[in-house]
Design a protein around this motif. Sequence first.
Motif: not given
Length: 174
Positions: A130-140
Amino acid sequence: MKSAFTLIEIIFVVTIISILAVVSIPKFMLGTNDADILKASKNLSTIISDVGMYYVANAKLADDIRTMTNVYLDDAGDKNSGYIVSAGKKCIKVIVKDENVLTRKPAHIKIEEGPSPDKNTKRCLDIMANKNVQNLRSLSFKYKIESLGRSTTHAIIEVESDVGEIALGYSAVE
């Protein structure tokens, strides 16, 4: 004269109902899968928001992640983490970490995949895609530490957190 259905009429009705069921059930199941993916994604966003607001309001984290959010989290073995569950599968692990006084790393949330074999199921793979989950998992985020040299000089070093970590109480630097 009695009024009743003939055997041919009953077979015809049953056939039509069967055809409608064959066509509609897969579409219905696809819709529930999409709804579960969206629900897991929204639950992850809600947990991040809830824990962030709790941290800002109280200037500390609670002893148990479950007291900082109303989103159901399945037990992950300690009070600082929990699993977001979808269709009985533990798809996303959410971990809350307090500030590290030695490294000066701020309090943050870490997002990880669920445990094996759950993380390899189609449901969990769809949620992680899911795009939202991928975006959150790519944060640092970036934070600063003080480096003490051999002499009296000190240096401030900017350090990047691991991917999948979201700082609490700070605005993320990109």
